[in-house]
Design an enzyme around this catalytic site. Structure first.
Site, PDB file in Angstrom:
ATOM      1  N   GLY A  50      13.765  -6.308 -10.776  1.00  0.00           N
ATOM      2  CA  GLY A  50      13.378  -5.621 -12.474  1.00  0.00           C
ATOM      3  C   GLY A  50      13.543  -7.341 -13.397  1.00  0.00           C
ATOM      4  N   CYS A  51      14.252  -6.653 -14.244  1.00  0.00           N
ATOM      5  CA  CYS A  51      14.016  -7.900 -15.679  1.00  0.00           C
ATOM      6  C   CYS A  51      14.633  -8.543 -15.352  1.00  0.00           C
ATOM      7  CB  CYS A  51      15.057  -7.019 -16.985  1.00  0.00           C
ATOM      8  SG  CYS A  51      15.352  -7.649 -17.831  1.00  0.00           S
ATOM      9  N   PHE A  52      14.178  -9.877 -14.584  1.00  0.00           N
ATOM     10  CA  PHE A  52      14.565 -11.246 -14.568  1.00  0.00           C
ATOM     11  C   PHE A  52      16.507 -11.808 -14.926  1.00  0.00           C
ATOM     12  CE2 PHE A  52      11.003 -14.085 -14.674  1.00  0.00           C
ATOM     13  CZ  PHE A  52      10.851 -14.101 -16.268  1.00  0.00           C
TER      14      PHE A  52
END
Length: 173
Positions: A50-52
């Site tokens: 997901g959101c890195f």
């Protein structure tokens, strides 16, 4: 263009560029190198979660982690930018196939560890009436660094957003 829920084919992918995106040589949180070669005795690990930004922060806080970098892997566009990898899949409020869940492994030992952890965690999720793991496990492809402003983003931008959240379920290995 492909469906918003599948990766583009090689023919549908953008051309990208031959030169790598430039990133800082030193990690802004711990001062270690962000560029290979890394010191002997360290292993590489690559996760898509997901959101890195939030994932990177989780890892740089872990004992034993030498360095963290965010970037792109698993597609056909060489040295892509964030805009070039965006599609329409979704994880939380984040949209795009770049947010799919994947463990990229370096060798048989990492692959076996990933498969075992997936199996054990699925048992815990099922015990808690939660869904089926959709995380892919596959050999590590070439990694391309994301733009420098993405590296250690939540350290540089403490009020930055990341919707990363867990299930509340833990699993011992």
């Amino acid at each position: 263009m492909p469906s918003k829920t599948v990766l583009p084919t090689a023919q549908e992918s953008l051309p990208g560029r031959t030169e790598a995106l430039q990133v800082a040589a030193k990690h802004v949180v711990n001062g270690n190198s962000t560029l290979e070669p890394f010191p002997a005795g360290h292993e590489l690990a690559m996760f898509g979660m997901g959101c890195f930004w939030g994932v990177e922060r989780l890892f740089w806080k872990q004992k034993g982690i030498f360095s963290t970098q965010v970037g792109y892997a698993g597609g056909y566009t060489p040295n892509p930018t964030y805009q070039e990898v965006c599609t329409g899949m979704k994880q939380g409020i984040d949209v795009g196939t770049q947010y799919r869940s994947v463990i990229f492994t370096y060798g048989d030992q990492q692959r076996e560890a990933a498969l075992s952890s997936k199996e054990n965690f699925q048992k815990e999720l099922s015990r808690n009436n939660l869904g089926t793991i959709t995380t892919e496990i596959c050999p590590a492809p070439k990694f391309y660094y994301a733009e420098d402003y993405h590296q250690q983003y939540l350290h540089k931008n403490p009020d930055g957003y990341c919707g990363l959240k867990g299930t509340g379920v833990t699993c011992t290995l």
